[in-house]
Design an enzyme around this catalytic site. Sequence first.
Site, mmCIF file in Angstrom:
data_model
loop_
_atom_site.group_PDB
_atom_site.id
_atom_site.type_symbol
_atom_site.label_atom_id
_atom_site.label_comp_id
_atom_site.label_asym_id
_atom_site.label_seq_id
_atom_site.Cartn_x
_atom_site.Cartn_y
_atom_site.Cartn_z
ATOM 1 N N ASN A 9 1.035 -1.248 -0.252
ATOM 2 C CA ASN A 9 0.144 -0.154 -0.004
ATOM 3 C C ASN A 9 1.001 1.428 -0.098
ATOM 4 O O ASN A 9 1.540 1.624 1.134
ATOM 5 C CB ASN A 9 -0.793 -0.097 1.232
ATOM 6 C CG ASN A 9 -1.756 1.158 1.383
ATOM 7 O OD1 ASN A 9 -1.872 2.044 0.476
ATOM 8 N ND2 ASN A 9 -2.193 1.304 2.589
ATOM 9 N N LYS A 11 0.020 4.109 -0.423
ATOM 10 C CA LYS A 11 -0.430 5.437 0.315
ATOM 11 C C LYS A 11 -0.140 6.687 -0.736
ATOM 12 O O LYS A 11 -0.104 6.463 -2.002
ATOM 13 C CB LYS A 11 -0.052 5.687 1.705
ATOM 14 C CG LYS A 11 -0.177 4.330 2.674
ATOM 15 C CD LYS A 11 -0.147 4.560 3.828
ATOM 16 C CE LYS A 11 -0.403 3.270 4.830
ATOM 17 N NZ LYS A 11 -0.346 3.362 6.191
ATOM 18 N N HIS A 98 -9.753 0.958 4.261
ATOM 19 C CA HIS A 98 -8.357 1.282 4.874
ATOM 20 C C HIS A 98 -8.682 2.359 6.206
ATOM 21 O O HIS A 98 -9.432 3.062 5.956
ATOM 22 C CB HIS A 98 -7.288 1.825 4.217
ATOM 23 C CG HIS A 98 -6.018 1.758 4.840
ATOM 24 N ND1 HIS A 98 -5.777 2.723 5.761
ATOM 25 C CD2 HIS A 98 -4.956 0.980 4.950
ATOM 26 C CE1 HIS A 98 -4.342 2.580 6.209
ATOM 27 N NE2 HIS A 98 -3.929 1.281 5.632
ATOM 28 N N GLU A 100 -7.160 4.713 7.378
ATOM 29 C CA GLU A 100 -6.974 6.101 7.012
ATOM 30 C C GLU A 100 -8.265 6.647 6.608
ATOM 31 O O GLU A 100 -8.566 7.697 6.536
ATOM 32 C CB GLU A 100 -5.821 6.115 6.363
ATOM 33 C CG GLU A 100 -4.523 6.034 7.262
ATOM 34 C CD GLU A 100 -3.301 5.526 6.725
ATOM 35 O OE1 GLU A 100 -3.105 5.585 5.337
ATOM 36 O OE2 GLU A 100 -2.471 4.946 7.361
ATOM 37 N N GLU A 170 -5.931 -5.102 10.078
ATOM 38 C CA GLU A 170 -4.802 -4.016 10.374
ATOM 39 C C GLU A 170 -5.098 -3.391 11.888
ATOM 40 O O GLU A 170 -5.863 -2.232 11.651
ATOM 41 C CB GLU A 170 -4.725 -3.074 9.311
ATOM 42 C CG GLU A 170 -4.277 -3.701 7.976
ATOM 43 C CD GLU A 170 -3.738 -2.662 7.115
ATOM 44 O OE1 GLU A 170 -2.668 -2.778 6.726
ATOM 45 O OE2 GLU A 170 -4.315 -1.649 6.749
ATOM 46 N N GLY A 176 1.970 2.070 10.830
ATOM 47 C CA GLY A 176 2.907 3.179 10.580
ATOM 48 C C GLY A 176 3.491 3.720 11.978
ATOM 49 O O GLY A 176 4.078 4.728 12.165
ATOM 50 N N SER A 216 2.928 -2.278 10.692
ATOM 51 C CA SER A 216 4.490 -2.291 10.871
ATOM 52 C C SER A 216 5.166 -3.688 10.428
ATOM 53 O O SER A 216 6.132 -4.036 11.101
ATOM 54 C CB SER A 216 4.893 -1.787 12.190
ATOM 55 O OG SER A 216 4.409 -0.396 12.391
HETATM 56 P P1 PGA Z 1 2.652 0.238 7.783
HETATM 57 O O1 PGA Z 1 0.811 0.283 7.072
HETATM 58 O O2 PGA Z 1 3.272 -1.158 7.205
HETATM 59 O O3 PGA Z 1 3.422 1.343 7.090
HETATM 60 O O4 PGA Z 1 2.475 0.237 9.150
HETATM 61 C C1 PGA Z 1 0.176 -0.574 6.777
HETATM 62 C C2 PGA Z 1 -1.105 -0.144 6.037
HETATM 63 O O5 PGA Z 1 -1.533 0.800 6.459
HETATM 64 O O6 PGA Z 1 -1.468 -0.748 5.284
#
Ligand code: PGA
Length: 253
Positions: A9, A11, A98, A100, A170, A176, A216
Site C-alpha cells: 500500500n 499510500k 483502510h 485512514e 490491521e 505506521g 509495521s
Molecule cells: P505500515 O502500514 O506497514 O506502514 O504500518 C500498513 C497499512 O496501513 O496498510
Amino acid sequence: MRKKIVAGNWKMNKSLDEGLALASEVVNIVNDELTNDAIAVLCTPFVHLSAVSKIVAGSDKVFLGAQNMSEHASGAYTGDISADMLNSVGASYVILGHSERREYHNESNAQLASRVDVALEKGLTPIFCCGESLEIREAGTHVEFVSNQLKESLFHLDAASFSKVVIAYEPIWAIGTGVTATSAQAQDMHKALRDVLAAQYGQEVADGTTILYGGSAKPANAPELFAQPDVDGGLIGGASLKARDFVDIIKSY
Ligand code: PGA
C-alpha cells in the site's frame, strides 16, 4: 481460494517517475529471486496505475491494485474513481475500508458494503481492511469490534461472493507506528476472525479465506508473522516503498 498475498500500500507516496522505478525494481527482483508461490500486489496512487500496469503486465507474480474506489458507477462525483475506470487501467485488486479512509473520510461500514458489492460485480478483488484502535484493544473488545466490521460490510454476501474477498486485519495502533502486533496477537485475531467466518459461512469457506496482517510489517518480523497458521500474508505500508524490503517480505514465507 486461500492464497499467499503480499500487497504493498504505497499510500500517498512517490512521484510518477519514482513509482515507475519502484515497480520496475520490484518486478525485476521478483523475477530473479522469488521461488515460493506467493503473489505481490502493488496498490499505487490512482494516477500511477495506468503506467505501472504496463510494467507488471505479463507477470504472473505481480498484480496491480487501487487504494480505494467509489460505490457509484459513474456521474457527478467529483474526484472519485469508479470500478470501470480501475478495470480499464488494468487493476485487479482494490483496497477498501483502510483505517485512514475510515478516519479521514468518514467511510462507514454500510458504504463499504456497497463498494464491496460493486467491486465484486465488476470483477475486482476487494482487500477489505478491518482493525481496532488502541482504546478498543485495551478495553478488550477488539474481537467483537472487528467481527462487527465484517458483519456490517461483508455478511450480506452469499458464500460464493464472499469467497472472492481478501481480508486484511490491521490493528490501527500498529499502522505506521513501528509497533507491530506480536505474532501471537496476530494469530489470535486471525483465528478468531476465521471462527466468525466459519459460523457465518461454514468451515470450508472460512478455511479458504485469505486473511492478511497489516501494521509495521517488515523483513525482520514477516517470517514469524507469516509462519502463523492463520496469517496468509501482509498488507504493507512503509516497507513497500523500498523494493528490496518489499520483496524480502514476500520471500519470507
Ligand atoms: P505500515 O502500514 O506497514 O506502514 O504500518 C500498513 C497499512 O496501513 O496498510
